[in-house]
Design an enzyme around this catalytic site. Structure first.
Site, PDB file in Angstrom:
ATOM      1  N   LYS A 255      -6.813  60.735  -5.844  1.00 34.23           N
ATOM      2  CA  LYS A 255      -6.775  62.198  -5.994  1.00 34.23           C
ATOM      3  C   LYS A 255      -5.779  62.900  -5.091  1.00 34.23           C
ATOM      4  CE  LYS A 255     -11.619  62.717  -7.459  1.00 34.23           C
ATOM      5  NZ  LYS A 255     -12.892  63.297  -7.024  1.00 34.23           N
TER       6      LYS A 255
ATOM      7  N   LYS B 147     -16.914  62.805 -15.073  1.00 33.31           N
ATOM      8  CA  LYS B 147     -17.040  64.220 -15.409  1.00 33.31           C
ATOM      9  C   LYS B 147     -15.674  64.886 -15.552  1.00 33.31           C
ATOM     10  CE  LYS B 147     -20.080  67.569 -15.868  1.00 33.31           C
ATOM     11  NZ  LYS B 147     -21.335  67.470 -16.596  1.00 33.31           N
TER      12      LYS B 147
ATOM     13  N   LYS C   1     -13.737  54.249 -15.882  1.00 37.17           N
ATOM     14  CA  LYS C   1     -15.155  54.621 -15.799  1.00 37.17           C
ATOM     15  C   LYS C   1     -15.396  55.954 -16.510  1.00 37.17           C
ATOM     16  CE  LYS C   1     -14.954  57.134 -11.425  1.00 37.17           C
ATOM     17  NZ  LYS C   1     -15.515  57.469 -10.135  1.00 37.17           N
TER      18      LYS C   1
HETATM   19  P1  TYM Z   1     -20.719  60.900  -7.828  1.00 33.76           P
HETATM   20  O1  TYM Z   1     -21.266  62.276  -7.743  1.00 33.76           O
HETATM   21  O2  TYM Z   1     -19.343  60.721  -8.376  1.00 33.76           O
HETATM   22  O3  TYM Z   1     -21.686  59.990  -8.676  1.00 33.76           O
HETATM   23  C1  TYM Z   1     -23.091  59.916  -8.433  1.00 33.76           C
HETATM   24  C2  TYM Z   1     -23.592  58.510  -8.710  1.00 33.76           C
HETATM   25  O4  TYM Z   1     -23.264  58.115 -10.057  1.00 33.76           O
HETATM   26  C3  TYM Z   1     -22.579  56.894 -10.045  1.00 33.76           C
HETATM   27  N1  TYM Z   1     -21.605  56.878 -11.169  1.00 33.76           N
HETATM   28  C4  TYM Z   1     -21.531  55.907 -12.076  1.00 33.76           C
HETATM   29  N2  TYM Z   1     -22.231  54.769 -12.248  1.00 33.76           N
HETATM   30  C5  TYM Z   1     -21.900  53.988 -13.295  1.00 33.76           C
HETATM   31  N3  TYM Z   1     -20.916  54.289 -14.180  1.00 33.76           N
HETATM   32  C6  TYM Z   1     -20.183  55.417 -14.060  1.00 33.76           C
HETATM   33  N4  TYM Z   1     -19.243  55.720 -14.951  1.00 33.76           N
HETATM   34  C7  TYM Z   1     -20.477  56.286 -12.962  1.00 33.76           C
HETATM   35  N5  TYM Z   1     -19.964  57.472 -12.540  1.00 33.76           N
HETATM   36  C8  TYM Z   1     -20.667  57.812 -11.443  1.00 33.76           C
HETATM   37  C9  TYM Z   1     -21.870  56.841  -8.714  1.00 33.76           C
HETATM   38  O5  TYM Z   1     -21.554  55.524  -8.334  1.00 33.76           O
HETATM   39  C10 TYM Z   1     -22.891  57.476  -7.804  1.00 33.76           C
HETATM   40  O6  TYM Z   1     -23.841  56.529  -7.365  1.00 33.76           O
HETATM   41  N6  TYM Z   1     -19.305  60.108  -3.111  1.00 33.76           N
HETATM   42  C11 TYM Z   1     -20.447  60.067  -4.008  1.00 33.76           C
HETATM   43  C12 TYM Z   1     -21.601  60.929  -3.570  1.00 33.76           C
HETATM   44  C13 TYM Z   1     -22.135  60.662  -2.214  1.00 33.76           C
HETATM   45  C14 TYM Z   1     -22.964  59.592  -1.804  1.00 33.76           C
HETATM   46  C15 TYM Z   1     -23.255  59.826  -0.436  1.00 33.76           C
HETATM   47  C16 TYM Z   1     -23.484  58.477  -2.451  1.00 33.76           C
HETATM   48  C17 TYM Z   1     -21.952  61.459  -1.140  1.00 33.76           C
HETATM   49  N7  TYM Z   1     -22.631  60.964  -0.073  1.00 33.76           N
HETATM   50  C18 TYM Z   1     -24.046  58.940   0.293  1.00 33.76           C
HETATM   51  C19 TYM Z   1     -24.270  57.590  -1.701  1.00 33.76           C
HETATM   52  C20 TYM Z   1     -24.549  57.833  -0.351  1.00 33.76           C
HETATM   53  C21 TYM Z   1     -19.973  60.542  -5.366  1.00 33.76           C
HETATM   54  O7  TYM Z   1     -19.012  61.246  -5.494  1.00 33.76           O
HETATM   55  O8  TYM Z   1     -20.808  60.187  -6.395  1.00 33.76           O
END
Ligand code: TYM
Length: 327
Positions: A112, A196, A193
């Site tokens: 990004k 959103k 993947k």
């Molecule tokens: P985020 O908001 O992008 O996604 C939330 C969760 O959904 C999972 N995910 C997916 N799993 C399978 N296939 C996909 N296509 C897919 N897209 C998203 C992500 O792996 C995630 O588990 N940085 C993190 C948020 C975060 C976080 C944390 C997670 C902030 N602090 C501490 C764990 C622990 C994020 O942007 O997830």
């Protein structure tokens, strides 16, 4: 003691990847662990430009969605990240213990920060540090995430080790928990993947999509020129994505799904998968719509969540302060 922690960005209504890759296992982990926290990570979201009014709405929609999926506020602490001051301080302390290169190679920054790899915000660069702060502030031991977050989790593990080495044993090393559908692929490009931010609306299924929208998106899903249904993620990523979604929403194994679909061509098979997804999401969708109209309840859940999270974070932060020499 075991403690589950995970986070999700307030993108409004979650998509099928969020649901199958993370949220579903968040729900079942509530049964297995007595201490469980789920954070709506608004501080992470603002590392790329956001419209404030939109962000506020999206936080509430995410809260409604998580509750609708089965997060139980009596068993889990559901809260909004930015409401805890300890979070910011913790992030600064951890950042001071990490070298630039440890953030530099992380996926989020690489993807990004623009073609020159230096156009992203400073917040985007330190994004994985803030994520480590999330996890470590509660001395979390288990972190259920999709595959795309594994790298960030590895950084959190390194951060814990480095802090422990510099200041004395404090943090447990958190472990990732991956679901079977750890990577749901885009319906338009099965090498990417589901996300959103995909500019192609039909690549991503949202939990509130209508049955017609779901059918349309699956009908247009990219597969390949072989009509048989087989599971071969390397050679046939498109059909294999259909199979793993199908297995996940029906609770069947991949083998069962494939043998049940013998004789169907992929065009008909995609419609069968759409139907299974519609069945699975129908109650969730209805519950999101219901909860969305009860903003008072949602605010109350988040407020109580913040209070409970603070209770857990305060003693940990006091310990950190002492170790660092601030007290
Ligand atoms: P985020 O908001 O992008 O996604 C939330 C969760 O959904 C999972 N995910 C997916 N799993 C399978 N296939 C996909 N296509 C897919 N897209 C998203 C992500 O792996 C995630 O588990 N940085 C993190 C948020 C975060 C976080 C944390 C997670 C902030 N602090 C501490 C764990 C622990 C994020 O942007 O997830």
């Amino acid at each position: 003691t075991a403690r589950v922690f995970s986070g999700i960005q307030p993108t409004g209504i979650p998509h099928l990847g969020n649901y199958l890759g993370a949220i579903e296992s968040w729900v079942s982990l509530q049964e297995e662990y007595s201490s469980v926290l789920y954070s709506i990570v608004d501080l992470h979201s603002i590392t790329v430009p956001q419209n404030p009014a939109e962000l506020q709405k999206n936080i509430m929609d995410m809260a409604a969605s998580l509750l609708a999926c089965g997060i139980d506020p009596n068993r889990s602490i559901l809260f909004q990240q930015s409401q805890l001051d300890e979070e910011h301080k913790m992030s600064m302390i951890l950042a001071a213990n990490l070298a630039m290169f440890q953030c530099q190679h992380c996926y989020t920054w690489q993807m990004k920060s623009g073609s020159l790899k230096n156009e992203g915000s400073v917040g985007l660069f330190t994004y994985p540090v803030l994520q480590s702060a999330d996890i470590l502030l509660y001395k979390s031991t288990h972190v259920p995430v999709g595959e795309d977050q594994v790298q960030h989790l590895e950084l959190a593990q390194d951060t814990a080790r480095i802090f422990n080495r510099n200041y004395g044993d404090c943090f447990p090393i958190p472990k990732a928990i991956l679901s079977c559908t750890k990577k749901v692929k885009s319906l338009r490009d099965p090498t990417a993947k589901m996300s959103k931010s995909d500019p192609q609306i039909i690549a991503t299924v949202n939990l509130t999509d209508s049955p017609d929208e779901i059918v349309l998106k699956f009908r247009k899903a990219v597969t390949d020129f072989t009509s048989e249904v087989t599971y071969d993620p390397e050679g046939r990523p498109g059909v294999s994505n259909m199979v793993s979604i199908h297995a996940a929403v029906t609770g069947m194994s991949v083998e069962e799904v494939v043998s049940q679909s013998m004789g169907l061509d992929t065009a008909h098979y995609k419609l069968a998968v759409a139907e299974a997804v519609i069945q699975k999401l129908a109650p969730v969708r209805a519950e999101i719509e219901r909860l969305r109209t009860d903003q008072g309840y949602l605010k109350d859940v988040l407020k109580r969540g913040t209070e409970k999270a603070k209770e857990l974070a305060t003693p940990v932060y006091q310990e950190i302060r002492r170790l660092v020499g601030f007290s």
